[in-house]
Design an enzyme around this catalytic site. Sequence first.
Site, mmCIF file in Angstrom:
data_model
loop_
_atom_site.group_PDB
_atom_site.id
_atom_site.type_symbol
_atom_site.label_atom_id
_atom_site.label_comp_id
_atom_site.label_asym_id
_atom_site.label_seq_id
_atom_site.Cartn_x
_atom_site.Cartn_y
_atom_site.Cartn_z
ATOM 1 C CG ASP A 13 -1.852 -1.225 1.212
ATOM 2 O OD1 ASP A 13 -2.253 -1.662 0.126
ATOM 3 O OD2 ASP A 13 -2.119 -1.757 2.301
ATOM 4 C CE LYS A 16 2.438 -2.657 -4.340
ATOM 5 N NZ LYS A 16 2.139 -2.224 -2.967
ATOM 6 C CE LYS A 18 0.461 9.966 -8.008
ATOM 7 N NZ LYS A 18 0.284 11.268 -7.412
ATOM 8 N N GLY A 40 -4.492 -4.609 -3.640
ATOM 9 C CA GLY A 40 -5.538 -3.616 -3.840
ATOM 10 C C GLY A 40 -4.869 -2.326 -4.256
ATOM 11 C CG HIS A 41 -2.496 -2.163 -6.923
ATOM 12 N ND1 HIS A 41 -1.850 -2.891 -7.876
ATOM 13 C CD2 HIS A 41 -2.004 -2.591 -5.738
ATOM 14 C CE1 HIS A 41 -0.992 -3.733 -7.293
ATOM 15 N NE2 HIS A 41 -1.084 -3.571 -6.002
ATOM 16 C CB THR A 42 -6.757 3.226 -4.823
ATOM 17 O OG1 THR A 42 -7.330 2.212 -4.010
ATOM 18 C CG2 THR A 42 -7.787 4.312 -5.088
ATOM 19 C CD GLN A 225 0.930 -9.092 -2.569
ATOM 20 O OE1 GLN A 225 1.572 -9.709 -3.379
ATOM 21 N NE2 GLN A 225 -0.346 -8.839 -2.754
ATOM 22 C CE LYS A 305 -7.691 3.250 13.058
ATOM 23 N NZ LYS A 305 -7.681 3.527 14.436
HETATM 24 P P1 GDP Z 1 -0.686 0.093 -3.588
HETATM 25 O O1 GDP Z 1 -1.263 -1.154 -3.006
HETATM 26 O O2 GDP Z 1 0.774 0.204 -3.358
HETATM 27 O O3 GDP Z 1 -1.056 0.290 -5.030
HETATM 28 O O4 GDP Z 1 -1.330 1.286 -2.772
HETATM 29 P P2 GDP Z 1 -2.897 1.481 -2.429
HETATM 30 O O5 GDP Z 1 -3.592 1.959 -3.658
HETATM 31 O O6 GDP Z 1 -3.446 0.270 -1.762
HETATM 32 O O7 GDP Z 1 -2.799 2.585 -1.292
HETATM 33 C C1 GDP Z 1 -2.275 3.839 -1.538
HETATM 34 C C2 GDP Z 1 -3.376 4.865 -1.274
HETATM 35 O O8 GDP Z 1 -2.799 6.147 -1.195
HETATM 36 C C3 GDP Z 1 -4.391 4.955 -2.396
HETATM 37 O O9 GDP Z 1 -5.641 5.264 -1.855
HETATM 38 C C4 GDP Z 1 -3.870 6.081 -3.279
HETATM 39 O O10 GDP Z 1 -4.921 6.748 -3.975
HETATM 40 C C5 GDP Z 1 -3.282 6.986 -2.234
HETATM 41 N N1 GDP Z 1 -2.100 7.759 -2.674
HETATM 42 C C6 GDP Z 1 -1.121 7.408 -3.535
HETATM 43 N N2 GDP Z 1 -0.157 8.372 -3.597
HETATM 44 C C7 GDP Z 1 -0.550 9.326 -2.738
HETATM 45 C C8 GDP Z 1 0.036 10.574 -2.310
HETATM 46 O O11 GDP Z 1 1.110 10.974 -2.748
HETATM 47 N N3 GDP Z 1 -0.680 11.291 -1.384
HETATM 48 C C9 GDP Z 1 -1.853 10.877 -0.867
HETATM 49 N N4 GDP Z 1 -2.448 11.639 0.037
HETATM 50 N N5 GDP Z 1 -2.412 9.723 -1.227
HETATM 51 C C10 GDP Z 1 -1.773 8.952 -2.145
HETATM 52 P P1 IMO Z 2 -0.864 -4.326 -2.175
HETATM 53 O O1 IMO Z 2 -0.483 -4.850 -3.538
HETATM 54 C C1 IMO Z 2 -0.872 -4.757 2.152
HETATM 55 C C2 IMO Z 2 -0.819 -8.838 3.745
HETATM 56 C C3 IMO Z 2 -2.063 -9.306 4.487
HETATM 57 C C4 IMO Z 2 -1.414 -10.233 5.496
HETATM 58 C C5 IMO Z 2 -0.302 -10.887 4.699
HETATM 59 C C6 IMO Z 2 -0.645 -12.255 4.125
HETATM 60 O O2 IMO Z 2 -2.165 -3.624 -2.154
HETATM 61 O O3 IMO Z 2 0.258 -3.559 -1.565
HETATM 62 P P2 IMO Z 2 -2.176 -13.012 2.078
HETATM 63 O O4 IMO Z 2 -3.646 -12.844 1.839
HETATM 64 O O5 IMO Z 2 -1.316 -12.433 1.020
HETATM 65 O O6 IMO Z 2 -1.799 -14.441 2.390
HETATM 66 O O7 IMO Z 2 -1.887 -12.195 3.454
HETATM 67 O O8 IMO Z 2 -0.004 -10.005 3.653
HETATM 68 N N1 IMO Z 2 -1.047 -8.331 2.375
HETATM 69 C C7 IMO Z 2 -1.024 -7.042 2.044
HETATM 70 N N2 IMO Z 2 -0.883 -5.934 2.810
HETATM 71 N N3 IMO Z 2 -0.992 -4.639 0.814
HETATM 72 C C8 IMO Z 2 -1.118 -5.736 0.029
HETATM 73 O O9 IMO Z 2 -1.104 -5.663 -1.311
HETATM 74 C C9 IMO Z 2 -1.169 -7.008 0.645
HETATM 75 N N4 IMO Z 2 -1.301 -8.270 0.183
HETATM 76 C C10 IMO Z 2 -1.216 -9.067 1.246
HETATM 77 O O10 IMO Z 2 -2.731 -8.227 5.096
HETATM 78 O O11 IMO Z 2 -0.831 -9.499 6.528
HETATM 79 MG MG MG Z 3 -2.827 -1.760 -1.779
#
Ligand code: GDP
Ligand code: IMO
Ligand code: MG
Length: 431
Positions: A13, A16, A18, A40-42, A225, A305
């Site tokens: 999270d 990546k 973005k 989960g990528h937003t 991840q 959370k």
């Molecule tokens: P990923 O799993 O690495 O692709 O990241 P996620 O999408 O799960 O979580 C990153 C969150 O932060 C998302 O809701 C993005 O929209 C948000 N985000 C990404 N870059 C920034 C930033 O520079 N500032 C803020 N405030 N939010 C960001």
């Molecule tokens: P992105 O790509 C954050 C965490 C789970 C748990 C552990 C093992 O959005 O960054 P799993 O279901 O993979 O066997 O769970 O890994 N986990 C992540 N945490 N971002 C992720 O992906 C994750 N994918 C798995 O919360 O702790």
């Molecule tokens: Mg994510």
Amino acid sequence: MANVVVVGAQWGDEGKGKLVDWLSERADVIARFQGGHNAGHTLVIGGQVYKLNALPSGVVRGGKLSVIGNGVVLDPWHLVNEIAKIREQGVEISPETLMIAENTPLILPFHGELDRAREEAASKGTKIGTTGRGIGPAYEDKVGRRCVRVADLADEATLIARVDRALQHHDPLRKGLGIEPIDRTALIEKLKEIAPQILPFAAPVWKVLTEKRKAGKRILFEGAQGALLDIDFGTYPFVTSSNVIAGQAATGVGLGPNAVDYVLGIVKAYTTRVGEGPFPTELDDETGNRLGTRGHEFGTVTGRKRRCGWFDAALVRQTAATSGMKGIALTKLDVLDGFETLKICTGYELDGEVVDYLPTAAEAQARCTPVYEELEGWSESTEGARSWAELPAAAIKYVRRIEELIDCPVALLSTSPERDDTILVTDPFAD
Ligand code: GDP
Ligand code: IMO
Ligand code: MG
């Protein structure tokens, strides 16, 4: 002509999605090489929000080839739903724009059931806090040589033989956990039904990518991840079940290691973690809550959370090394706006000595306490900044200190969820 690997430098999270979306403008092919729909990528583009799990984050841009590589574990039913949802948002997906490696292992419904049953049965301290999506059990079956793979969907006799082999292992296991046996006939029917929706995307990805490389096309490898969830180098056993680090990029699509030119680590300006496991700089207080609230730190997959804490330079220095990062994209700097002081962990105190990396042994990890240095915060807003000149001096100082401590330069800086709120310092494709 550089190919770039994007890899998470912390516990996931980091942003990546973005960054992959932003960089995909410069690439011809975007390839996922590990993980599954635990990711989960937003993406936020002009106010429109796209949420992706299994699909590469390049699909949204259009006109690019997106690839799901053999290193991924794929839930075919989830993928079909995800494609339908993203199509409703106006994104075009066809066998011309999406390819799935024929040798990709499938996540079947009993993998998710097993994942959740084990988590429920786990006692305190042994629960991993997985996403419950069957990732671990599917990878176990891959290594155990009893997986159904994408190519098996094309032939009924093979499909049945593969299912029977898996059931031979899973039914006794389920019995031990008090779960009813798998309904073999229903499962085979379900697989036969989904097959025509998956097979049109199946391709020998290793071959397609080899040809693309010969034609001078650029590949962007998209990691899911984060490196601290890596099966070998993460905080084992509180990790995911795949290799997350950059070395997996080539194996996960069927290319040699020379296919990778530049490794870009995605680094959040503070630290978060979802699920169980060690987290030395975790803040179980008001400051932690403030980071979570300002950063909207809730998991996209499970809604949990996220745990929050200070930036841990010792851990990122470690992941920069194990992935061979050439540069980083620092994200969510804006979340730190308004903090009077900021702390960075530079190492750990262990039995009266300072160590500059997190030891592997769990009991030693538990005895580590973070060593912090304090930096001045800034009161100005960095949100939406699109040039270095818009950043307050204290913010620049914070970024520079991170570069120094992790021994890796900042190539990109992200200042909001929006695609274009990104500052380019060095173009990874041109470096
Ligand atoms: P990923 O799993 O690495 O692709 O990241 P996620 O999408 O799960 O979580 C990153 C969150 O932060 C998302 O809701 C993005 O929209 C948000 N985000 C990404 N870059 C920034 C930033 O520079 N500032 C803020 N405030 N939010 C960001
Ligand atoms: P992105 O790509 C954050 C965490 C789970 C748990 C552990 C093992 O959005 O960054 P799993 O279901 O993979 O066997 O769970 O890994 N986990 C992540 N945490 N971002 C992720 O992906 C994750 N994918 C798995 O919360 O702790
Ligand atoms: Mg994510």
